[in-house]
Design an enzyme around this catalytic site. Structure first.
Site, PDB file in Angstrom:
ATOM      1  N   TRP A  12      -5.248   3.174  -0.786  1.00 33.70           N
ATOM      2  CA  TRP A  12      -3.834   2.513  -1.284  1.00 33.70           C
ATOM      3  C   TRP A  12      -3.615   1.393  -0.386  1.00 33.70           C
ATOM      4  O   TRP A  12      -2.865   0.226  -0.434  1.00 33.70           O
ATOM      5  CB  TRP A  12      -2.528   3.408  -1.038  1.00 33.70           C
ATOM      6  CG  TRP A  12      -2.179   4.322  -2.192  1.00 33.70           C
ATOM      7  CD1 TRP A  12      -2.983   4.206  -3.193  1.00 33.70           C
ATOM      8  CD2 TRP A  12      -1.383   5.249  -2.139  1.00 33.70           C
ATOM      9  NE1 TRP A  12      -2.476   5.170  -4.015  1.00 33.70           N
ATOM     10  CE2 TRP A  12      -1.500   5.875  -3.452  1.00 33.70           C
ATOM     11  CE3 TRP A  12      -0.231   5.835  -1.315  1.00 33.70           C
ATOM     12  CZ2 TRP A  12      -0.449   6.981  -3.657  1.00 33.70           C
ATOM     13  CZ3 TRP A  12       0.622   6.662  -1.831  1.00 33.70           C
ATOM     14  CH2 TRP A  12       0.281   7.411  -2.742  1.00 33.70           C
ATOM     15  N   LYS A  13      -4.585   1.168   0.776  1.00 34.28           N
ATOM     16  CA  LYS A  13      -4.205  -0.083   1.675  1.00 34.28           C
ATOM     17  C   LYS A  13      -3.084  -0.103   2.081  1.00 34.28           C
ATOM     18  O   LYS A  13      -2.428   0.911   2.323  1.00 34.28           O
ATOM     19  CB  LYS A  13      -4.845  -1.121   1.043  1.00 34.28           C
ATOM     20  CG  LYS A  13      -6.361  -1.129   0.538  1.00 34.28           C
ATOM     21  CD  LYS A  13      -7.241  -2.153   0.104  1.00 34.28           C
ATOM     22  CE  LYS A  13      -8.504  -1.725  -0.399  1.00 34.28           C
ATOM     23  NZ  LYS A  13      -9.427  -2.950  -0.628  1.00 34.28           N
ATOM     24  N   GLU A  98     -12.615  -4.030   5.570  1.00 35.82           N
ATOM     25  CA  GLU A  98     -11.153  -4.733   5.908  1.00 35.82           C
ATOM     26  C   GLU A  98     -11.063  -4.435   7.277  1.00 35.82           C
ATOM     27  O   GLU A  98     -10.455  -5.410   8.314  1.00 35.82           O
ATOM     28  CB  GLU A  98      -9.996  -4.350   5.220  1.00 35.82           C
ATOM     29  CG  GLU A  98     -10.133  -5.081   3.728  1.00 35.82           C
ATOM     30  CD  GLU A  98      -9.302  -4.353   2.502  1.00 35.82           C
ATOM     31  OE1 GLU A  98      -8.655  -3.520   2.851  1.00 35.82           O
ATOM     32  OE2 GLU A  98      -9.785  -4.704   1.327  1.00 35.82           O
ATOM     33  N   SER A 212     -13.638  -2.792  -6.967  1.00 29.64           N
ATOM     34  CA  SER A 212     -13.402  -3.158  -8.220  1.00 29.64           C
ATOM     35  C   SER A 212     -13.715  -2.171  -9.353  1.00 29.64           C
ATOM     36  O   SER A 212     -14.151  -2.267 -10.333  1.00 29.64           O
ATOM     37  CB  SER A 212     -13.804  -4.790  -8.660  1.00 29.64           C
ATOM     38  OG  SER A 212     -13.574  -5.510  -7.735  1.00 29.64           O
ATOM     39  N   GLY A 233      -9.549   0.857  -4.888  1.00 31.91           N
ATOM     40  CA  GLY A 233      -8.311   0.296  -4.287  1.00 31.91           C
ATOM     41  C   GLY A 233      -7.494  -0.177  -5.353  1.00 31.91           C
ATOM     42  O   GLY A 233      -6.331   0.764  -5.738  1.00 31.91           O
ATOM     43  N   GLY A 234      -7.463  -1.153  -5.797  1.00 25.51           N
ATOM     44  CA  GLY A 234      -6.340  -1.800  -6.894  1.00 25.51           C
ATOM     45  C   GLY A 234      -6.012  -1.015  -7.929  1.00 25.51           C
ATOM     46  O   GLY A 234      -4.616  -0.929  -8.073  1.00 25.51           O
TER      47      GLY A 234
HETATM   48  P1  PGA Z   1     -10.902  -2.482  -5.011  1.00 23.86           P
HETATM   49  O1  PGA Z   1     -10.970  -1.733  -3.427  1.00 23.86           O
HETATM   50  O2  PGA Z   1     -10.868  -1.348  -5.785  1.00 23.86           O
HETATM   51  O3  PGA Z   1      -9.602  -3.023  -4.885  1.00 23.86           O
HETATM   52  O4  PGA Z   1     -11.952  -3.430  -4.945  1.00 23.86           O
HETATM   53  C1  PGA Z   1     -11.518  -0.738  -2.956  1.00 23.86           C
HETATM   54  C2  PGA Z   1     -11.795  -0.574  -1.555  1.00 23.86           C
HETATM   55  O5  PGA Z   1     -11.683  -1.384  -0.645  1.00 23.86           O
HETATM   56  O6  PGA Z   1     -11.883   0.625  -1.055  1.00 23.86           O
END
Ligand code: PGA
Length: 249
Positions: A12-13, A98, A212, A233-234
């Site tokens: 989820w960041k 990140e 992605s 992620g997203g």
């Molecule tokens: P993303 O992120 O699916 O939004 O590209 C993946 C991640 O950073 O783990």
């Protein structure tokens, strides 16, 4: 070849308050009740306890997104392995790009974080991956090998089977630009070879692809022989989309 249980993790960041996390878990659980895969939710620190409680009695695991390598000390703003383990958190993402890029997380720190997590029964989800410049310069293998050798440097070969590795090419994270299934397969197979050369039971290690991943591309990526799951992620912010990716695994 040993069979590896598919592993799908929602990173989820810096998204979701406690209330939003609770809503997500309540919506997700009925949708994935029949899955045979390992499903892991990685909330921010403040929502960890809530997600742990909401998923009790289910097979869903909970992971933190970062952890300090020391057990305690004067490290303002940091969280340690014993603090996570006390909450019944089962895993921890380490070395996400990140964190490497914005928070100066180094391979040397990761070499201490990975064994620290294992010592407290936290499954490390170790992220590795090359930049766009490294891929263009055909240095992908070199970057992956360097990261793996340093980050796993503190482990005995038999400990490596307890680590989950996520291959996350930086150019594919949050950009909508996914690696092709062939690129994902090639990198994950290379990672497995590096682990095997380190003496690990590489056939048992789960290697994920991240970058992605969406319901529309998940099945093709996850059908590759060395891709054992996804770090999402997203698309993991929405319970319906994440459940569709779990289904694809
Ligand atoms: P993303 O992120 O699916 O939004 O590209 C993946 C991640 O950073 O783990």
């Amino acid at each position: 070849m040993p069979s590896r249980t598919p592993y799908v993790a929602a990173n989820w960041k810096m998204h979701k308050t406690v209330a939003e996390a609770a809503e997500f878990v309540d919506a997700l659980l009925p949708r994935i009740a029949a899955t045979q895969s390992d499903v892991v939710i990685c909330p921010g620190f403040t929502a960890l306890a809530e997600v742990v409680e909401r998923r009790r009695g289910t097979a869903v695991k909970v992971a933190a997104q970062n952890m300090h390598e020391e057990e305690w000390g004067a490290f303002t703003g940091e969280v340690s392995a014993p603090m996570l383990a006390e909450l019944d958190v089962e895993a921890v993402i380490l070395g996400h790009s990140e964190r490497r890029q914005y928070f100066n997380e180094t391979d040397e720190a990761l070499a201490r974080k990975v064994p620290a997590a294992l010592a407290h029964d936290l499954e490390p989800i170790l992220c590795v991956g090359e930049s766009e410049a490294a891929r263009d310069a055909e240095e992908t293998d070199e970057v992956l090998e360097r990261q793996l050798q340093t980050d796993l440097g503190g482990l005995e070969p038999d400990q490596i089977a307890g680590v989950v590795v996520a291959y996350e090419p930086i150019w594919a994270i949050g950009t909508g630009r996914t690696a092709t299934p062939e690129q994902a397969q090639e990198a994950c197979a290379f990672i497995r070879d590096v682990l095997r050369a380190r003496g690990a039971a590489a056939g048992e290690v789960r290697i994920l692809y991240g970058g992605s991943v969406k319901p529309a591309n998940a099945a093709e990526i996850l059908s590759q022989p060395d891709v054992d799951g996804a770090l999402v992620g997203g698309a993991a912010l929405d319970p319906g989309e994440f459940a569709a990716i779990v289904d694809a695994a």
